[in-house]
Structures are given as C-alpha cells and as structure tokens.
Write an enzyme that holds these catalytic residues in place. Structure first.
Site, PDB file in Angstrom:
ATOM      1  CB  CYS A  31      -0.915  -0.048   1.229  1.00 25.76           C
ATOM      2  SG  CYS A  31      -1.760   1.482   1.597  1.00 25.76           S
ATOM      3  CB  CYS A  34       0.198   1.914   4.065  1.00 26.20           C
ATOM      4  SG  CYS A  34      -1.510   1.360   3.841  1.00 26.20           S
TER       5      CYS A  34
END
Length: 106
Positions: A31, A34
């Site tokens: 991600c 993230c």
C-alpha cells in the site's frame, strides 16, 4: 517511543486493555499511501508517546482485527479509548492532520 507492531493474537492485550489511548494503523506492504504516512506515525509516536500508543497491524498477516472493525480500505487508523473504537480516519493524511485528529479524540 516507537510504533508497536500488533497481531491478531496480541490485539486485545496491546490495544483493548492498554492503559492509554491507542491509534491503530491498519496497513499493508503493498500500500503506497500506507508507506507515505509511516514516517509521520513514527514521529508522532516519538513526540506523543506519553499520551498515546501508535500501533500498526499488517492486514495481510492479521486479517481478524481489520474485519472485526469493518476496515474496508487502507490506510485506516482507528483510535481506541478504554477498549472502545472512539474515532476512525481513512486514507493518507499529513502529519499535522493526523496529530490534530489524535489530540481532538484523546
């Protein structure tokens, strides 16, 4: 204080039974957003460690906790107070926005 890695097995102890508020960052290796907020969360953990615990749950390795709290997209941060989910923030945000959200909630 650094961020704390939390697993499905340690979630109840590390988050729900913690003696101070806990921000749980649900994330994954793949991600991009993230990874963008990771350094900010590390800094917040160092700066606000006396007031709040910053925990990270890798959703690929620990699928139970995210499904238990309805995490649909990542990054999702949930702030827990006294064993209860008090506030949720979905998506990447600037460090200042994350700090403001934490301060408003704790």
């Amino acid at each position: 204080m650094a961020t704390v890695a939390v697993t499905d097995a340690s979630f109840d102890t590390d988050v729900l039974k913690a003696d101070k508020p806990v921000v749980v960052d649900f994330w994954a290796e793949w991600c991009g957003p993230c990874k963008q907020i990771g350094p900010s969360l590390e800094e917040i953990a160092a700066e606000m460690g006396d007031d709040v615990i910053i925990a990270k749950v890798n959703i690929d390795d620990n699928p139970n906790a995210p499904s238990r709290y309805g995490v649909r997209g990542i990054p999702t941060m949930i702030l827990f107070k006294d064993g209860q989910a008090a506030s949720t923030k979905v998506g990447a945000a600037a460090k200042t926005a994350i700090e403001s959200w934490i301060r408003e909630t704790i």
